[in-house]
Design a protein around this motif. Structure first.
Motif, short mmCIF file in Angstrom:
data_model
loop_
_atom_site.label_atom_id
_atom_site.label_comp_id
_atom_site.label_asym_id
_atom_site.label_seq_id
_atom_site.Cartn_x
_atom_site.Cartn_y
_atom_site.Cartn_z
N THR A 6 -4.90 13.71 0.16
CA THR A 6 -3.50 14.06 0.40
C THR A 6 -2.68 12.91 0.99
OG1 THR A 6 -4.00 14.94 2.61
CG2 THR A 6 -4.08 16.49 0.75
N GLY A 7 -3.33 11.82 1.36
CA GLY A 7 -2.59 10.70 1.92
C GLY A 7 -3.49 9.52 2.20
N CYS A 8 -2.90 8.34 2.19
CA CYS A 8 -3.64 7.14 2.58
C CYS A 8 -2.70 6.22 3.34
CB CYS A 8 -4.25 6.44 1.38
SG CYS A 8 -3.08 5.88 0.12
N LEU B 233 0.83 -1.20 0.00
CA LEU B 233 0.00 0.00 0.00
C LEU B 233 0.86 1.25 0.00
CD1 LEU B 233 -2.76 1.44 0.28
CD2 LEU B 233 -2.46 1.29 2.75
N LEU B 234 1.88 1.29 0.85
CA LEU B 234 2.71 2.47 0.97
C LEU B 234 3.51 2.72 -0.31
CD1 LEU B 234 3.96 2.10 4.65
CD2 LEU B 234 1.88 3.17 3.76
N GLU B 235 3.92 1.66 -0.98
CA GLU B 235 4.64 1.82 -2.24
C GLU B 235 3.73 2.36 -3.34
OE1 GLU B 235 6.23 -2.06 -2.92
OE2 GLU B 235 8.09 -1.66 -1.80
N ALA B 236 2.43 2.06 -3.24
CA ALA B 236 1.47 2.50 -4.26
C ALA B 236 0.78 3.80 -3.89
CB ALA B 236 0.42 1.40 -4.47
N GLU B 237 1.08 4.34 -2.71
CA GLU B 237 0.31 5.47 -2.19
C GLU B 237 0.28 6.67 -3.14
OE1 GLU B 237 0.11 8.47 1.68
OE2 GLU B 237 1.99 7.47 1.18
N GLN B 238 1.44 7.13 -3.59
CA GLN B 238 1.44 8.35 -4.38
C GLN B 238 0.71 8.18 -5.70
OE1 GLN B 238 2.35 10.99 -2.95
NE2 GLN B 238 2.14 12.46 -4.63
N ALA C 17 -2.63 10.30 -6.86
CA ALA C 17 -2.71 10.99 -8.14
C ALA C 17 -3.92 10.53 -8.94
CB ALA C 17 -1.42 10.76 -8.93
N HIS C 18 -4.17 9.22 -8.94
CA HIS C 18 -5.33 8.68 -9.67
C HIS C 18 -6.64 9.16 -9.07
CE1 HIS C 18 -7.90 5.90 -11.80
NE2 HIS C 18 -8.32 5.38 -10.64
N ILE C 19 -6.74 9.12 -7.76
CA ILE C 19 -7.96 9.57 -7.09
C ILE C 19 -8.25 11.03 -7.42
CG2 ILE C 19 -8.98 10.08 -4.83
CD1 ILE C 19 -7.39 7.61 -3.78
N ASN C 20 -7.23 11.87 -7.33
CA ASN C 20 -7.43 13.30 -7.54
C ASN C 20 -7.67 13.65 -9.01
OD1 ASN C 20 -7.21 13.96 -4.82
ND2 ASN C 20 -5.01 14.21 -4.92
N ALA C 21 -7.13 12.85 -9.92
CA ALA C 21 -7.29 13.13 -11.34
C ALA C 21 -8.62 12.61 -11.88
CB ALA C 21 -6.14 12.51 -12.14
N ASP C 22 -9.05 11.44 -11.40
CA ASP C 22 -10.19 10.77 -12.02
C ASP C 22 -11.41 10.58 -11.12
OD1 ASP C 22 -8.61 10.50 -14.29
OD2 ASP C 22 -7.90 8.51 -13.70
N HIS C 23 -11.26 10.82 -9.83
CA HIS C 23 -12.37 10.51 -8.91
C HIS C 23 -12.61 11.63 -7.91
CE1 HIS C 23 -12.59 6.46 -10.53
NE2 HIS C 23 -11.28 6.36 -10.36
N ARG C 24 -12.50 12.88 -8.36
CA ARG C 24 -12.73 14.00 -7.44
C ARG C 24 -14.18 14.05 -6.99
NH1 ARG C 24 -8.38 17.68 -7.71
NH2 ARG C 24 -9.44 19.07 -6.25
N THR D 175 -4.17 -3.03 3.33
CA THR D 175 -2.71 -3.17 3.29
C THR D 175 -2.15 -3.24 1.87
OG1 THR D 175 -2.92 -5.58 3.48
CG2 THR D 175 -2.63 -4.32 5.53
N GLY D 176 -3.00 -3.17 0.85
CA GLY D 176 -2.51 -3.24 -0.53
C GLY D 176 -3.35 -2.38 -1.45
N PRO D 177 -2.86 -2.10 -2.67
CA PRO D 177 -3.58 -1.21 -3.59
C PRO D 177 -4.94 -1.74 -4.04
CG PRO D 177 -1.65 -2.19 -4.64
CD PRO D 177 -1.54 -2.50 -3.19
#
Length: 244
Positions: A199-201, A162-167, A171-178, A224-226
């Protein structure tokens, strides 16, 4: 901090750690030991540990380099009498960020404080984390509790994917799922409509912000995962849409 019949001091502490963006940092004056307090911007590590970005030219940094013992006060910033709001006094030690965590700490801080991009790479600025030894929570009349770090920090040992995929996820959430982010804020958390963004997960929830406003949406179960994060966010969006 609203009073309710069910008082969960661990959750109240976690919320303050996740939602706070400024705090009062107390250090000990180098060579004298006198108390010194300063205002600092704060972000949170995935486990909830506070992160600060401070200059070596600042008095508080010189103090920390001489004696790492610190106290950080974070408060709810409610309207009206500030003493009616919740607050925590976190005691611990300020530590340099380990090299293997520096990239993660840097992006989490900049997600919380985008304006710091202008000076984050100046040679005199460094990231520190404040390793808590305990927290003193004041959450209203008769609600004063001391907690150890195991009672309010979020376990992350099993959440590396999850932490490796966080950023990328942010970016995906803010670009496509606002639209979904706005629903989380307005329908699930009762906030007013605004330009909400993620801003964080972390395994326990996601952080949302609109300007100076910050919200925390806790997950009903650990992630715990994407792929588990995707399923959780879809489910929360469906729950929000179903809310009248």
């Amino acid at each position: 901090m609203q009073q309710s019949e069910h008082f969960d001091p661990s959750r109240e502490t976690r919320l303050l750690l996740r939602k706070s963006r400024q705090g009062a940092l107390a250090t000990l004056m180098a060579g004298r030991g006198d108390p010194y307090c300063s205002l600092v911007n704060v972000a949170s590590h995935p486990d909830g540990t506070p992160i600060v970005l401070i200059s070596q030219l600042a008095v508080h940094t010189k103090n920390i380099l001489a004696d790492s013992r610190v106290s950080l006060m974070l408060d709810e910033r409610t309207e009206g009498d500030p003493l009616q709001g919740g607050r925590i006094m976190l005691l611990g030690r300020a530590e340099d960020v380990a090299s293997d965590e520096l990239v993660m700490v840097r992006r989490r801080y900049l997600n919380a404080h985008p304006s710091a991009e202008a000076f984050v790479d100046f040679k005199d600025f460094s990231f520190f984390v404040i390793r808590a030894t305990n927290v003193h929570l004041v959450a209203g009349f008769g609600r004063i509790v001391d907690l150890g770090p195991e009672q309010f920090l979020t376990p992350i040992a099993d959440a590396k994917p999850l932490l490796e995929a966080e950023q990328g996820a942010i970016a995906h959430i803010n670009a496509d799922h606002r639209d979904a982010v706005n629903l989380y804020a307005t329908k699930l958390l009762g906030a007013a409509p605004a330009d909400w963004r993620c801003t964080g997960c972390d395994p326990a929830g996601i952080d949302l912000a609109a300007g100076r406003l910050v919200l925390r949406l806790d997950f009903p179960e650990r992630v715990t995962g994407p792929e588990a994060l995707r399923r959780m966010l879809v489910g929360l969006a469906e729950q929000a849409r179903a809310t009248a």
